[in-house]
Design a protein around this motif. Structure first.
Motif, short mmCIF file in Angstrom:
data_model
loop_
_atom_site.label_atom_id
_atom_site.label_comp_id
_atom_site.label_asym_id
_atom_site.label_seq_id
_atom_site.Cartn_x
_atom_site.Cartn_y
_atom_site.Cartn_z
N ILE A 1 0.88 -1.18 0.00
CA ILE A 1 0.12 -0.09 0.01
C ILE A 1 0.96 1.41 -0.03
CG2 ILE A 1 -1.81 1.29 1.42
CD1 ILE A 1 -2.73 -1.43 2.11
N THR A 2 1.83 1.34 0.86
CA THR A 2 2.81 2.46 1.05
C THR A 2 3.47 2.59 -0.47
OG1 THR A 2 3.03 2.01 3.30
CG2 THR A 2 4.77 3.49 2.05
N GLN A 3 4.02 1.59 -0.98
CA GLN A 3 4.79 1.69 -2.28
C GLN A 3 3.79 2.12 -3.31
OE1 GLN A 3 8.10 1.58 -2.96
NE2 GLN A 3 8.38 1.09 -0.93
N THR A 4 2.67 1.66 -3.34
CA THR A 4 1.57 2.10 -4.33
C THR A 4 1.43 3.62 -4.33
OG1 THR A 4 0.49 -0.04 -4.12
CG2 THR A 4 -0.77 1.77 -5.23
N ALA A 5 1.17 3.95 -3.15
CA ALA A 5 0.82 5.68 -3.04
C ALA A 5 2.13 6.52 -3.40
CB ALA A 5 0.71 5.83 -1.57
N THR A 6 3.30 5.78 -2.94
CA THR A 6 4.62 6.38 -3.60
C THR A 6 4.52 6.63 -5.09
OG1 THR A 6 5.76 5.73 -1.47
CG2 THR A 6 7.12 6.44 -3.33
N ASN A 7 4.65 5.36 -5.65
CA ASN A 7 4.66 5.18 -7.14
C ASN A 7 3.65 6.05 -7.83
OD1 ASN A 7 6.73 3.44 -7.10
ND2 ASN A 7 5.41 1.62 -6.80
N ILE A 8 2.24 6.31 -7.26
CA ILE A 8 1.24 6.99 -8.02
C ILE A 8 1.68 8.44 -7.72
CG2 ILE A 8 -0.91 8.19 -7.51
CD1 ILE A 8 -1.92 5.31 -6.51
N GLY A 9 2.50 9.08 -6.88
CA GLY A 9 2.87 10.26 -6.68
C GLY A 9 4.07 10.41 -7.62
N ALA A 10 4.87 9.58 -7.83
CA ALA A 10 6.09 9.65 -8.76
C ALA A 10 5.41 9.43 -10.17
CB ALA A 10 6.97 8.40 -8.68
N LEU A 11 4.33 9.06 -10.26
CA LEU A 11 3.84 8.75 -11.88
C LEU A 11 3.21 10.33 -12.28
CD1 LEU A 11 3.51 6.77 -14.32
CD2 LEU A 11 1.32 6.19 -13.11
N ILE A 12 2.63 10.86 -11.22
CA ILE A 12 1.98 12.12 -11.51
C ILE A 12 2.69 13.23 -11.68
CG2 ILE A 12 0.21 13.90 -10.25
CD1 ILE A 12 -1.14 11.26 -9.40
N ALA A 13 3.67 13.49 -10.83
CA ALA A 13 4.49 14.51 -10.61
C ALA A 13 5.25 15.18 -11.84
CB ALA A 13 5.67 14.31 -9.52
N PRO A 14 6.06 14.21 -12.81
CA PRO A 14 6.50 14.88 -13.92
C PRO A 14 5.59 15.57 -14.89
CG PRO A 14 7.52 12.66 -13.39
CD PRO A 14 6.45 12.92 -12.43
N ALA A 15 4.51 14.92 -15.16
CA ALA A 15 3.67 15.46 -16.13
C ALA A 15 2.68 16.63 -15.44
CB ALA A 15 2.42 14.07 -16.56
N LEU A 16 2.67 16.54 -14.38
CA LEU A 16 1.87 17.90 -13.56
C LEU A 16 3.06 18.88 -13.85
CD1 LEU A 16 -0.56 18.79 -12.18
CD2 LEU A 16 0.59 18.02 -10.01
N ALA A 17 4.10 18.70 -13.46
CA ALA A 17 5.15 19.76 -13.58
C ALA A 17 5.28 20.36 -14.87
CB ALA A 17 6.47 19.33 -12.90
N GLY A 18 5.54 19.46 -15.84
CA GLY A 18 5.65 20.21 -17.17
C GLY A 18 4.51 21.07 -17.56
N VAL A 19 3.14 20.42 -17.18
CA VAL A 19 2.09 21.25 -17.77
C VAL A 19 1.85 22.58 -16.99
CG1 VAL A 19 -0.52 21.50 -17.46
CG2 VAL A 19 0.50 19.47 -18.10
N LEU A 20 2.00 22.56 -15.37
CA LEU A 20 2.07 23.70 -14.50
C LEU A 20 3.19 24.71 -14.92
CD1 LEU A 20 1.27 22.09 -11.21
CD2 LEU A 20 -0.36 23.52 -12.66
N VAL A 21 4.36 24.14 -15.16
CA VAL A 21 5.64 25.20 -15.66
C VAL A 21 5.25 25.70 -16.92
CG1 VAL A 21 7.91 25.15 -16.16
CG2 VAL A 21 7.26 23.99 -14.22
N GLY A 22 4.74 25.05 -17.82
CA GLY A 22 4.65 25.82 -19.10
C GLY A 22 3.36 26.68 -19.11
N GLN A 23 2.35 26.41 -18.44
CA GLN A 23 1.24 27.19 -18.25
C GLN A 23 1.26 28.46 -17.37
OE1 GLN A 23 -1.46 27.21 -20.51
NE2 GLN A 23 -0.03 25.35 -21.47
N LEU A 24 1.81 28.39 -16.24
CA LEU A 24 1.90 28.99 -15.21
C LEU A 24 3.17 29.59 -14.62
CD1 LEU A 24 -0.98 27.42 -13.13
CD2 LEU A 24 -1.22 29.50 -14.66
N GLY A 25 4.40 28.93 -15.19
CA GLY A 25 5.64 29.27 -14.54
C GLY A 25 5.88 28.37 -13.42
#
Length: 417
Positions: free
Chosen positions: A139-163
């Motif tokens: 369960i812990t590793q699942t939550a960690t991996n979900i966070g790791a999976l979401i972060a790069p894509a989210l960062a790319g979108v936010l930095v591109g749109q909002l800095g």
């Protein structure tokens, strides 16, 4: 080894896992946003490399101190104070533009991570019964991996749109999840022994755990160079798009997510540490074989199933290594054990990261991918004999002596209200 004798407290497991996943997502969100911001500002590769090293070096260097804090201080106090401090530092980062100051603040931010990681890891065995440890780790590793999976894509979108400022402010809020976890968790670790007394435990005293950690670190060092080589291999050797590169990178994390779920359930009946370490060696070899096989692919699409399989092995390896430490290490030394394991693995990762860059100046990416897989397999093979020797030594001593490598002192682990 001082698992809870009552029913497993799944409420606490989910709270701790959520806090870990949210904070990991925030960590990667900030790291990606800062790397993109520095690159856009004209910073060179050395500055970006320094940023990445600043984010992981404190975890390796502060392991002895961080482990003692995790073992001696009230876990609630550690999580609340560290979470507040990290949130404040990350908020300041959102308004800083000097590369030198950014790198310094990232290093300070990582100091908090060096403390909270072993604190949360040491809490987990106290939340569950022995037979539920693998599931809780999954369960812990699942939550960690979900966070790791979401972060790069989210960062790319936010930095591109909002800095970069908005992602960093979101990261600051993510650290408040640690504060919430510290206040909501019923399970707490509180030392009740005198401050001058500390369980005598050293990693090298337990040959089985030492062999496991060395095997994992060696695999990470060998395969870790892929983090640097992969982008050149996919983009230049296989002539694929940035979209395909992103897909391949996400596939390994998706595999780790599936592996955490799979082995978290399969491991319910496996509590013998020696058997688990042998399985860990097989899983580490599976990661290396996936990398080695990738060196011969004709196109990038074939890498997707290989990377998924490697990620599955990676997820199982993470789950079972946590179970082994929980089984073998005295309860009052778990913080130091998890900190030491994290430190050695981080050193292995940094070694691979540092080796990848210079080697790319001398060799083509394809043979380097093969070399990374072979190096990892060599590390696994070198660990086979120590693991079997440690297993034999344990059986000769008997379970009572093998199970308690240190002189246990009381440590307050409470579950429930």
């Amino acid at each position: 080894m001082s698992f809870t004798s009552d029913g497993s407290c799944w409420r606490d497991v989910r709270i701790a896992a959520a806090a870990r996943g949210i904070s990991v997502c925030g960590d990667l969100l900030a790291a990606t946003a800062l790397a993109l911001a520095l690159q856009q500002a004209g910073a060179g590769g050395l500055v970006v490399s320094a940023l990445m090293l600043a984010a992981v070096a404190p975890i390796a260097l502060l392991a002895p101190v961080a482990g003692r804090i995790a073992d001696r201080a009230d876990s609630r106090t550690v999580l609340v104070l560290a979470g507040v401090a990290q949130a404040a530092i990350c908020a300041v980062l959102a308004f800083v533009s000097s590369p030198a100051l950014i790198i310094a603040l990232v290093a300070v931010l990582a100091c908090g991570l060096a403390i909270t990681q072993p604190t949360l890891a040491a809490l987990l065995p106290s939340m569950v019964r022995r037979e539920d440890m693998a599931r809780a780790g999954g369960i812990t590793q699942t939550a960690t991996n979900i966070g790791a999976l979401i972060a790069p894509a989210l960062a790319g979108v936010l930095v591109g749109q909002l800095g970069p400022r908005v992602p960093l402010l979101i990261d600051a809020l993510s650290y408040l999840s640690l504060v919430a976890a510290g206040l909501l968790l019923r399970t707490r670790r509180r030392s009740v022994a005198p401050a001058t007394v500390l369980v005598r435990w050293r990693l090298r005293d337990d040959k089985l755990v030492t062999a496991m950690v060395v095997a994992v670190a060696g695999t990470v060092a060998g395969v870790g160079a892929i983090n640097v080589i992969e982008v050149f291999f996919v983009r230049e050797t296989l002539h694929s798009s940035t979209t395909m590169f992103g897909l391949i990178s996400a596939t390994w994390v998706a595999g780790a997510l599936a592996g955490a779920q799979l082995f978290g359930r399969l491991g319910r009946r496996w509590t013998d540490p020696a058997r688990l370490v042998r399985i860990i060696l097989l899983l580490a070899a599976g990661c290396c074989v996936a990398v080695l096989a990738a060196s011969g692919v004709p196109n990038a699409l074939v890498m997707v199933p290989l990377w998924f399989a490697g990620g599955v092995c990676n997820g199982g390896l993470n789950v079972f290594s946590g179970v082994v430490v929980a089984e073998r290490v005295p309860v009052a030394a778990r913080g130091r054990a998890f900190a030491a394991m994290g430190s050695i693995v981080q050193v292995g990762g940094m070694a691979g990261f540092l080796a990848g860059g210079p080697l790319l100046e001398l060799f083509a990416p394809r043979p380097l991918v093969a070399a990374a897989g072979i190096a990892g397999l060599i590390a696994v093979a070198a660990s086979i004999t120590p693991v079997f020797r440690a297993d034999s030594s344990q059986r000769e001593k008997g379970p009572s002596q093998a199970a308690e490598p240190g002189v246990s002192q009381p440590l307050g682990d409470s579950v429930g209200a």
